[in-house]
Scaffold this motif. Structure first.
Motif, PDB file in Angstrom:
ATOM      1  N   GLU A  15     -51.129  40.960  -7.462  1.00  0.00           N
ATOM      2  CA  GLU A  15     -52.305  40.097  -7.728  1.00  0.00           C
ATOM      3  C   GLU A  15     -51.916  38.868  -8.542  1.00  0.00           C
ATOM      4  O   GLU A  15     -52.391  37.760  -8.301  1.00  0.00           O
ATOM      5  N   LYS A  16     -51.037  39.042  -9.536  1.00  0.00           N
ATOM      6  CA  LYS A  16     -50.584  37.907 -10.357  1.00  0.00           C
ATOM      7  C   LYS A  16     -49.815  36.902  -9.521  1.00  0.00           C
ATOM      8  O   LYS A  16     -49.992  35.678  -9.631  1.00  0.00           O
ATOM      9  N   ALA A  17     -48.945  37.408  -8.618  1.00  0.00           N
ATOM     10  CA  ALA A  17     -48.172  36.497  -7.752  1.00  0.00           C
ATOM     11  C   ALA A  17     -49.094  35.732  -6.823  1.00  0.00           C
ATOM     12  O   ALA A  17     -48.906  34.532  -6.539  1.00  0.00           O
ATOM     13  N   ARG A  18     -50.163  36.425  -6.333  1.00  0.00           N
ATOM     14  CA  ARG A  18     -51.112  35.760  -5.444  1.00  0.00           C
ATOM     15  C   ARG A  18     -51.843  34.609  -6.156  1.00  0.00           C
ATOM     16  O   ARG A  18     -51.987  33.508  -5.611  1.00  0.00           O
ATOM     17  N   LYS A  19     -52.287  34.823  -7.386  1.00  0.00           N
ATOM     18  CA  LYS A  19     -53.002  33.778  -8.137  1.00  0.00           C
ATOM     19  C   LYS A  19     -52.078  32.594  -8.446  1.00  0.00           C
ATOM     20  O   LYS A  19     -52.498  31.426  -8.390  1.00  0.00           O
ATOM     21  N   GLU A  20     -50.835  32.889  -8.779  1.00  0.00           N
ATOM     22  CA  GLU A  20     -49.895  31.788  -9.067  1.00  0.00           C
ATOM     23  C   GLU A  20     -49.666  30.944  -7.825  1.00  0.00           C
ATOM     24  O   GLU A  20     -49.556  29.716  -7.885  1.00  0.00           O
ATOM     25  N   GLU A  21     -49.573  31.619  -6.676  1.00  0.00           N
ATOM     26  CA  GLU A  21     -49.368  30.866  -5.434  1.00  0.00           C
ATOM     27  C   GLU A  21     -50.573  29.995  -5.119  1.00  0.00           C
ATOM     28  O   GLU A  21     -50.445  28.841  -4.675  1.00  0.00           O
ATOM     29  N   GLU A  22     -51.783  30.520  -5.343  1.00  0.00           N
ATOM     30  CA  GLU A  22     -52.992  29.725  -5.105  1.00  0.00           C
ATOM     31  C   GLU A  22     -53.052  28.500  -6.046  1.00  0.00           C
ATOM     32  O   GLU A  22     -53.429  27.409  -5.626  1.00  0.00           O
ATOM     33  N   ALA A  23     -52.657  28.669  -7.305  1.00  0.00           N
ATOM     34  CA  ALA A  23     -52.654  27.543  -8.245  1.00  0.00           C
ATOM     35  C   ALA A  23     -51.640  26.479  -7.827  1.00  0.00           C
ATOM     36  O   ALA A  23     -51.897  25.267  -7.921  1.00  0.00           O
ATOM     37  N   ARG A  24     -50.466  26.975  -7.349  1.00  0.00           N
ATOM     38  CA  ARG A  24     -49.447  26.013  -6.932  1.00  0.00           C
ATOM     39  C   ARG A  24     -49.916  25.204  -5.724  1.00  0.00           C
ATOM     40  O   ARG A  24     -49.741  23.988  -5.657  1.00  0.00           O
ATOM     41  N   GLU A  27     -52.494  22.580  -6.842  1.00  0.00           N
ATOM     42  CA  GLU A  27     -51.874  21.437  -7.520  1.00  0.00           C
ATOM     43  C   GLU A  27     -51.206  20.507  -6.527  1.00  0.00           C
ATOM     44  O   GLU A  27     -51.280  19.266  -6.635  1.00  0.00           O
TER      45      GLU A  27
END
Length: 423
Positions: A15-24, A27
């Motif tokens: 889940e953490k990796a998924r959110k980081e990818e969405e933020a990237r 941006e």
């Protein structure tokens, strides 16, 4: 209700990796949109600058064409102005010839120099003669100032026409056409010459005004020297005279009466109220109304007032230099003058001491006239409060007779004159 199952470590990491990818990704999308907006803005600015340059070029071409069409009209305007000036000068010369004006032409500098020399050689200090001479000087100074104003206006008009013809090319002489460049050069020469003539006219007017002040002082000094000959039946010496724009009045304090308060110069339409200090002082009070200020030439102790106001005012010439203001109605100047030694009677002879005051009158401060004392051995003068002199306008009486001054021979300086009354 059954509790929710807890997430395992693997699920939390995913889940953490998924959110980081969405933020990237968000941006990157924002940066892409900003870059596209910047490119669009640059294109719009380039288009705006290109259109602005095209507009400026078209406007410059239009103005250049209009200036080219305007040059012949401006040249004709300058020519017509020069012809009108010559015709006006010729008409003025003809009118001067018909009027047989004894005054010189201010445009003729040699004649002006001869006139100044004749003024300096004149030693007749009789008041009637001096007033007539000063009236001529005032009228001539007025002509000089009128010519100076005309020269200044002419120079400004020529410079304005040349500037209009040059337009935006005035800052770049290389871009001027031959006609415009020649017009600018001629305008500069005409402006310099006109400014020089205007300065000469103003200098001549200033010299004439200085001469008026000096001659009025000399005439006043002569009257004071022979004040006993101008006394009326009661022994009062109160004289008034007017010549053109010049007015002159003189009161000599012969009685020193503390109850005397009003000096009525009925022939001049004014009344002066004096305080007790001046009524007891051995002084003379002179009033002068002139169309100009004489305080710069006579920086003594004087009180000035506008001719339409009461009280004291500052020198208007100083106001002119800073605020370009001028008084209306002339200048009213009042002086307290020192009295010369009185004449002495010995049988049929009158012994009169002739002093340097025959050439100029000596003014004194009101506080000194009111009884101020001077300390011995120092330059500090202990003075009382300066007395106030009040001016009042009175209705001029048309039937007032101005006293005529007798013709008294001027005596040499620093000698004593004797007059045999029997003779």
């Amino acid at each position: 209700m059954a509790p929710k199952p807890k997430k395992t470590k693997e699920e939390k990491a995913a889940e953490k990796a998924r959110k980081e990818e969405e933020a990237r990704l968000a941006e990157e999308e924002r940066l892409r949109q900003d870059e596209e907006a910047r490119k669009v803005a640059e294109q719009h600015e380039q288009t705006r600058q290109r259109l602005l340059e095209e507009f400026k070029a078209a406007e410059a071409a239009r103005l250049h064409q209009e200036r080219q069409e305007l040059v012949p009209f401006l040249q004709l305007l300058l020519h017509d102005r020069a012809v009108a000036g010559q015709e006006q000068s010729a008409q003025s010369d003809w009118q001067r010839y018909l009027s047989s004006n004894p005054l010189p032409d201010p445009r003729n500098q040699p004649d002006m120099n001869d006139y100044f020399n004749s003024l300096h050689e004149n030693r007749d200090n009789r008041l009637e003669h001096v007033l007539d001479e000063c009236e001529g000087c005032v009228n001539l100074a007025k002509d000089c100032l009128t010519l100076a104003a005309q020269e200044t206006m002419s120079a400004a008009a020529v410079a304005a026409v040349a500037s209009l013809a040059a337009g935006s090319a005035g800052s770049n002489p290389e871009s001027m056409d031959a006609d415009i460049s020649m017009m600018a050069t001629n305008a500069e020469e005409v402006t310099v010459a006109a400014d020089a003539r205007a300065a000469q006219y103003r200098a001549d007017a200033e010299q004439l005004y200085q001469h008026v002040g000096q001659r009025m002082d000399a005439a006043t000094a002569r009257v004071l020297q022979n004040s006993d000959q101008h006394a009326d039946d009661k022994g009062d010496v109160l004289l008034a005279a007017q010549q053109g724009p010049l007015q002159w009045g003189l009161w000599v304090n012969t009685y020193k009466n503390p109850r005397f308060k009003l000096i009525d110069f009925s022939g001049l339409g004014m009344t002066v109220e004096i305080p007790k200090q001046i009524a007891l002082a051995s002084v003379a009070l002179r009033v002068q109304r002139r169309p100009h200020s004489g305080l710069q030439q006579h920086p003594g102790n004087s009180t000035t007032s506008n001719s339409d106001t009461a009280g004291a005012a500052a020198d208007p010439q100083q106001a002119n230099s800073s605020s370009c203001l001028a008084p209306l109605g002339g200048i009213l100047q009042v002086d307290l003058l020192t009295l010369p030694p009185a004449a002495k009677q010995s049988k049929d002879w009158t012994i009169r001491q002739v002093s340097l005051q025959l050439e100029s009158s000596q003014s004194q401060p009101p506080a000194s006239a009111a009884g101020g004392s001077r300390c011995s051995g120092c330059d500090t003068q202990q003075q009382q409060d300066s007395p106030q002199i009040v001016f009042c306008r009175t209705k001029r009486t048309p039937t007032t007779t101005i006293p005529q001054l007798g013709a008294v021979q001027q005596q040499p300086k620093l000698y004593t004159s004797y007059h045999n009354a029997a003779a």
